[in-house]
Design a protein around this motif. Sequence first.
Motif, mmCIF file in Angstrom:
data_model
loop_
_atom_site.group_PDB
_atom_site.id
_atom_site.type_symbol
_atom_site.label_atom_id
_atom_site.label_comp_id
_atom_site.label_asym_id
_atom_site.label_seq_id
_atom_site.Cartn_x
_atom_site.Cartn_y
_atom_site.Cartn_z
ATOM 1 N N PRO A 45 0.805 -1.231 0.000
ATOM 2 C CA PRO A 45 0.000 0.000 0.000
ATOM 3 C C PRO A 45 0.830 1.270 0.000
ATOM 4 N N PHE A 46 2.176 1.137 0.096
ATOM 5 C CA PHE A 46 3.031 2.318 0.193
ATOM 6 C C PHE A 46 3.779 2.628 -1.106
ATOM 7 N N LEU A 47 3.405 1.984 -2.204
ATOM 8 C CA LEU A 47 4.105 2.256 -3.457
ATOM 9 C C LEU A 47 3.851 3.681 -3.953
ATOM 10 N N ASP A 48 2.702 4.215 -3.606
ATOM 11 C CA ASP A 48 2.444 5.604 -3.954
ATOM 12 C C ASP A 48 3.193 6.509 -2.968
ATOM 13 N N PRO A 49 4.027 7.427 -3.447
ATOM 14 C CA PRO A 49 4.811 8.295 -2.545
ATOM 15 C C PRO A 49 3.951 9.125 -1.597
ATOM 16 N N ASP A 50 2.778 9.564 -2.072
ATOM 17 C CA ASP A 50 1.905 10.361 -1.206
ATOM 18 C C ASP A 50 1.410 9.541 -0.017
ATOM 19 N N VAL A 51 1.078 8.285 -0.290
ATOM 20 C CA VAL A 51 0.608 7.409 0.781
ATOM 21 C C VAL A 51 1.736 7.134 1.774
ATOM 22 N N ALA A 52 2.933 6.852 1.251
ATOM 23 C CA ALA A 52 4.086 6.615 2.119
ATOM 24 C C ALA A 52 4.371 7.828 2.989
ATOM 25 N N THR A 53 4.292 9.014 2.393
ATOM 26 C CA THR A 53 4.529 10.253 3.144
ATOM 27 C C THR A 53 3.471 10.451 4.232
ATOM 28 N N TYR A 54 2.215 10.161 3.857
ATOM 29 C CA TYR A 54 1.129 10.319 4.822
ATOM 30 C C TYR A 54 1.346 9.405 6.041
ATOM 31 N N TYR A 55 1.624 8.136 5.774
ATOM 32 C CA TYR A 55 1.777 7.201 6.894
ATOM 33 C C TYR A 55 3.049 7.460 7.681
ATOM 34 N N ARG A 56 4.081 7.963 7.024
ATOM 35 C CA ARG A 56 5.281 8.315 7.781
ATOM 36 C C ARG A 56 4.956 9.410 8.805
ATOM 37 N N GLN A 57 4.112 10.353 8.398
ATOM 38 C CA GLN A 57 3.676 11.400 9.319
ATOM 39 C C GLN A 57 2.833 10.821 10.452
ATOM 40 N N VAL A 58 1.938 9.882 10.094
ATOM 41 C CA VAL A 58 1.109 9.232 11.117
ATOM 42 C C VAL A 58 1.982 8.524 12.137
ATOM 43 N N TYR A 59 2.991 7.779 11.659
ATOM 44 C CA TYR A 59 3.863 7.019 12.554
ATOM 45 C C TYR A 59 4.712 7.948 13.409
ATOM 46 N N ASP A 60 5.140 9.078 12.846
ATOM 47 C CA ASP A 60 5.911 10.042 13.627
ATOM 48 C C ASP A 60 5.044 10.693 14.700
ATOM 49 N N GLN A 61 3.825 11.051 14.341
ATOM 50 C CA GLN A 61 2.927 11.700 15.297
ATOM 51 C C GLN A 61 2.548 10.765 16.444
ATOM 52 N N SER A 62 2.381 9.508 16.155
ATOM 53 C CA SER A 62 2.008 8.540 17.197
ATOM 54 C C SER A 62 3.216 8.045 17.981
ATOM 55 N N GLN A 63 4.421 8.444 17.530
ATOM 56 C CA GLN A 63 5.654 7.943 18.143
ATOM 57 C C GLN A 63 5.708 6.414 18.076
ATOM 58 N N TYR A 64 5.255 5.883 16.952
ATOM 59 C CA TYR A 64 5.281 4.433 16.724
ATOM 60 C C TYR A 64 6.700 3.917 16.897
ATOM 61 N N GLU A 65 6.861 2.929 17.752
ATOM 62 C CA GLU A 65 8.187 2.476 18.166
ATOM 63 C C GLU A 65 9.036 1.887 17.031
ATOM 64 N N CYS A 66 8.381 1.455 15.936
ATOM 65 C CA CYS A 66 9.120 0.844 14.827
ATOM 66 C C CYS A 66 9.293 1.793 13.642
ATOM 67 N N ARG A 67 8.983 3.067 13.823
ATOM 68 C CA ARG A 67 8.929 3.977 12.682
ATOM 69 C C ARG A 67 10.281 4.158 11.997
ATOM 70 N N ALA A 68 11.368 3.987 12.723
ATOM 71 C CA ALA A 68 12.696 4.163 12.117
ATOM 72 C C ALA A 68 12.994 3.092 11.072
ATOM 73 N N TYR A 69 12.254 1.981 11.120
ATOM 74 C CA TYR A 69 12.508 0.873 10.191
ATOM 75 C C TYR A 69 11.474 0.816 9.068
ATOM 76 N N PHE A 70 10.608 1.799 9.015
ATOM 77 C CA PHE A 70 9.610 1.859 7.946
ATOM 78 C C PHE A 70 10.303 2.156 6.623
ATOM 79 N N ASP A 71 10.126 1.284 5.639
ATOM 80 C CA ASP A 71 10.787 1.426 4.342
ATOM 81 C C ASP A 71 9.822 1.000 3.234
ATOM 82 N N PRO A 72 9.151 1.966 2.609
ATOM 83 C CA PRO A 72 8.165 1.628 1.571
ATOM 84 C C PRO A 72 8.740 0.891 0.378
ATOM 85 N N GLU A 73 10.041 1.043 0.119
ATOM 86 C CA GLU A 73 10.642 0.454 -1.071
ATOM 87 C C GLU A 73 11.374 -0.853 -0.792
ATOM 88 N N LEU A 74 11.363 -1.311 0.433
ATOM 89 C CA LEU A 74 12.079 -2.542 0.778
ATOM 90 C C LEU A 74 11.490 -3.737 0.041
#
Length: 558
Positions: free
Chosen positions: A49-78
């Motif tokens: 679901p993160f192949l679209d850059p806008d979606v990846a950007t949106y969820y990166r913001q969501v994860y940063d705002q929630s202080q999601y503990e795994c956010r540093a390892y989020f990689d849409p292109e992996l």
Amino acid sequence: MDDIPLVVASAQYNSADEEDIPLVAKKSHASKASVYSLESIEEVDDINPFLDPDVATYYRQVYDQSQYECRAYFDPELRWSKEEEKDVLGKLDRKAALFACIMFIGLQIDRGNLGQAVSDNMLNDLNLTTDDYNTANTIFLIMFILAELPSQLISKWMGPDRWIPLQMISWSVIASLQSFVTGKKSFFLARGLTALLSGGFIPTMVLWLSYFYKSSELPLRLSWFWTTLSLVQITTSILAFGILRLRGLLGWEGWRWLFLIEGGFTFIIGICSIHMMVPSIVHTRTLFTPRGWFNGNERELKIAVNRILRDDPTKGDMNNRQSISLAATLQSLLDYDLWPVYCIGLIAYIPTNTVSNYLTITLKNLGWSTFNVNLLTIPHNLFHIVMLLGVTKFSERLNERSLISLLVPLWLLPLLAILCWWEGSMVNAWGTWVLCNLILGAPYIHAICVSWVSRNSGSIRTRSVSSAVYNICVQAGGIIAANVYKSDDAPLYKRGNLRLFWISFTLIPLLLGTKWYYTWRNATKEKIWNSMSPEHRYIYMNKTSEEGNKRLDFRFAS
């Protein structure tokens, strides 16, 4: 118009006929759409679901705002291979699933050994009746229910890795102190406190496991969870065979030694659980795993994180120390789309729980010794394991829940009819034993229903509450089960068995109605969805205020 890509909703979609669902409706879930072309689907093993850059950007913001503990390892292109994911899944099974099963041992020992205790004449030793026994079971279940939701909310605030060890240590102490009960009041108090301190353990553990597994992987792991229940009952039955022979040692009855020894064993597991539980998939260094679950392999760690987020992006919209507000809790409680599964949980296990509660008493009344009674409870637990694993795998293979669950009433009704109308029931020793074993070996759909509730929740907020509510319904069914057999109906319990027959029968229209309801809800959403233009779908998925399973792009598992 032609420049607008096809819209594919984000993860956790379930359907028996997924190939028939339009591409725009597949993999539905949470608040932001995933957008990509047909060619992109062919480039990856799973829908990303993160192949679209806008979606990846949106969820990166969501994860940063929630202080999601795994956010540093989020990689849409992996990208990774199936073999790599298989290796990661194996490590999760050896760590998360195995640890969960070990900790579940402690719960089952302390809530399940009462049946073994009463086989050692505990009721007579304390001048209690079978109605007092029913009351004790009822008190246990009521306190267990009262603790479910508060415990889950405390866990979400503290983190399961902190709350579960504290729970286990606390209830194990009270469970051990049951060896000092002297009568009705102290017996009732001990059972109530044990339940109050252990309530909420199961939904908290289910939520913790959901952090590590995809929605399609969770049911099988939960079936292992409840397989542990049967293995514990087999093991403790064998142990009880020896422990209850301590009757007379230091002037104590055998059942007192049973409570003391098994409570102490749970205490040890509770201490170990401090180092078994981990805060998240990226914080796994403990006394037992000093290099972490992945031995410092950063690539495996990234695979473990991103495979979960691609399956369900909302698993990162809260961190593991984030509390749920009162308003959000109320909103989750009022989620009517989950009520059908709650009703199934209320009714489905009443017949087997009733027979199970009275199995040792029934066998003892039929003339078997205390020690043989505990050994005779082993076969149905072996049967239970086979049926649990079999029906869960069958359900996942067919991607079907309602119709598979019909196996339960279809299995139980003829057996309960025999209990109702066979004159030799509860009198013929071996015949009754065989009949009870067949009833207790009925297909067990608990793992199916727990994962069903999780799938149909649509968000971490709802999932946190719904798992507790479902378990409350199951325990409420346990209260009913604890009061079906009455002393004035003994020893054949004909009136009680007739009630069990009709309770089991009501499961048939309930399951068929649940299938119809979710099919109707999906069709209604699909009709509205198909009437929308691609532009409107795109706007809806990015701007709608609807959440979780109320979104038009969410589809219910049925």
